[in-house]
Structure formats: C-alpha cells, structure tokens
Scaffold this motif. Sequence first.
Motif, mmCIF file in Angstrom:
data_model
loop_
_atom_site.group_PDB
_atom_site.id
_atom_site.type_symbol
_atom_site.label_atom_id
_atom_site.label_comp_id
_atom_site.label_asym_id
_atom_site.label_seq_id
_atom_site.Cartn_x
_atom_site.Cartn_y
_atom_site.Cartn_z
ATOM 1 N N SER A 113 0.539 -1.235 -0.301
ATOM 2 C CA SER A 113 -0.266 -0.186 -0.175
ATOM 3 C C SER A 113 0.691 1.629 0.077
ATOM 4 O O SER A 113 0.019 2.574 -0.054
ATOM 5 N N ALA A 114 2.221 0.827 -0.012
ATOM 6 C CA ALA A 114 2.908 2.269 0.177
ATOM 7 C C ALA A 114 3.063 3.085 -0.853
ATOM 8 O O ALA A 114 3.321 4.919 -1.120
ATOM 9 N N LEU A 115 3.036 2.581 -2.473
ATOM 10 C CA LEU A 115 3.476 3.706 -3.313
ATOM 11 C C LEU A 115 1.655 3.971 -3.816
ATOM 12 O O LEU A 115 1.812 5.616 -3.448
ATOM 13 N N GLU A 116 0.912 3.690 -3.327
ATOM 14 C CA GLU A 116 -0.229 4.488 -3.459
ATOM 15 C C GLU A 116 -0.932 5.999 -2.478
ATOM 16 O O GLU A 116 -1.245 6.787 -3.339
ATOM 17 N N SER A 117 -0.218 5.655 -2.001
ATOM 18 C CA SER A 117 -0.686 5.958 -0.621
ATOM 19 C C SER A 117 0.526 7.170 -0.058
ATOM 20 O O SER A 117 -0.300 8.891 0.361
ATOM 21 N N SER A 118 1.209 7.169 -1.142
ATOM 22 C CA SER A 118 2.271 7.991 -1.044
ATOM 23 C C SER A 118 2.831 8.559 -2.091
ATOM 24 O O SER A 118 3.790 10.276 -1.901
ATOM 25 N N TYR A 119 2.518 9.085 -2.739
ATOM 26 C CA TYR A 119 2.340 8.695 -4.724
ATOM 27 C C TYR A 119 1.556 9.097 -5.501
ATOM 28 O O TYR A 119 0.124 8.280 -5.343
ATOM 29 N N SER A 120 2.067 10.169 -6.755
ATOM 30 C CA SER A 120 0.461 10.185 -7.413
ATOM 31 C C SER A 120 1.204 9.465 -8.451
ATOM 32 O O SER A 120 2.519 9.594 -8.827
ATOM 33 N N LEU A 121 0.520 8.613 -8.882
ATOM 34 C CA LEU A 121 0.653 7.708 -10.127
ATOM 35 C C LEU A 121 0.399 8.148 -11.775
ATOM 36 O O LEU A 121 -0.413 8.711 -11.535
ATOM 37 N N LYS A 122 1.091 8.336 -12.591
ATOM 38 C CA LYS A 122 0.783 8.006 -13.902
ATOM 39 C C LYS A 122 1.404 7.437 -14.925
ATOM 40 O O LYS A 122 3.077 6.956 -15.241
ATOM 41 N N GLU A 123 0.776 6.809 -16.205
ATOM 42 C CA GLU A 123 1.757 6.209 -17.261
ATOM 43 C C GLU A 123 2.753 7.137 -17.712
ATOM 44 O O GLU A 123 2.845 8.571 -18.220
#
Length: 204
Positions: free
Chosen positions: A117-127
């Motif tokens: 869960s660390a990535l989506e909770s701490s970072y905004s994601l895009k292609e």
Amino acid sequence: MKKITTRLAACVLALSAATVHAGAIDDLKQFNNDADGLSGSFTQTVKAKKKNQTSSGSFKILRPGLFKWDYTKPYRQTIVGDGKHIWLYDQDLKQVTKSDQDQTIGDSPAAILSNKSALESSYSLKEDGSAGGIDYVLATPKRNNAGYQFIRIGFKGGQLAAMELKDGFGNQTAIRFHGVNTKPNLSKGAFKFVPPKGVDVLSQ
C-alpha cells in the motif's frame, strides 16, 4: 468482403492486445495484488555529479515489511529490514549500523517494494511511456519532504523490470531487476540479522 474481413481481424487483434496489456499502472496494481514475496538479482547504477558507480547483487522481500539486499560487487554489503530495524553490514569495514525501520525507509523504494500500500498512499501515479521494451509508471510524491523528486517503476511483460529514481540532491539511481520470482518460498527467519562476532555495532 475480403477487405472487410481483414479490417475486422485487425480490429479484433488490436482489441485483444489492449485487453492483454492495459498499461504499466495496471501492471503495477496487479503486481501489488499478486506478489506476497519477491526474489531475484539486480544491477544498480548511481549517477552523481562527480562520478557514477555501478553495483550488483541479489534481493529477497517478504511482504509486508521484510527485505534483504546483498551487494556482492564491487564491495560486499548487506542491508536487512526485519520489520523493526534496518541493519546495514559493511564487511570491509567490519561495521554494522542499526536504525529504526519506519524512520529510515520512509517513502523510499525499499518501502514501496516491501509494502503493497506504500506507493498509492504516498505517491501520485501516471503512465510514463516505454523504453527498451519496458513500460514505466511515474510516481511523484504527495509530500514535499519525501526525499525523492520522483520514482519510475518499469514492467516488461507484466513483470517487474526496473526502477529509476531521483533524490532531493539530484542524484539519479537506475536499478535493473533480473530473474524476478514473485512466488519465492521465504520465511520470516530469512530476515533475522545477528551481527557477526568482532564487528562494531552503531545505533542511529
């Protein structure tokens, strides 16, 4: 009729390809859902202002929170996260550094790989496009003091293949993963670290 059939077949193939490979973010989410552990080898290159340094070794991860990175070239160093502490063992210096795991890894790549869960909770994601057959996700921190300007995570054929990151000092690190196994037979005991006799142990 032949042209219509050919076009129809081309459309079906295109739709099939889109269904099979929906994008790097979907690969990342699938990876996070499926992988309870990881093992493999890696090559890491750090690009700093004055020099570049390449190292390599192997890694083991058991989610959540347990990891072990063994650097074998050009020097031998082991980093272990046992869930409470991080142990950094430098064999050449005969020295072990012990620190609190939560405070040390924060939103780092180690936290991302060892915690679903660390990535989506701490970072905004895009292609973030493709290079060398690897599809990338760009992760930018939601907090200003995260320590990293960005992290790129790459997948090839749905498998973890690469990570690229830039820290707050402008240093860039590129990691290539090899022979990644998402179903390794790992136990918590593999992440227990006992300092060897005769080494200095420093606490931070």
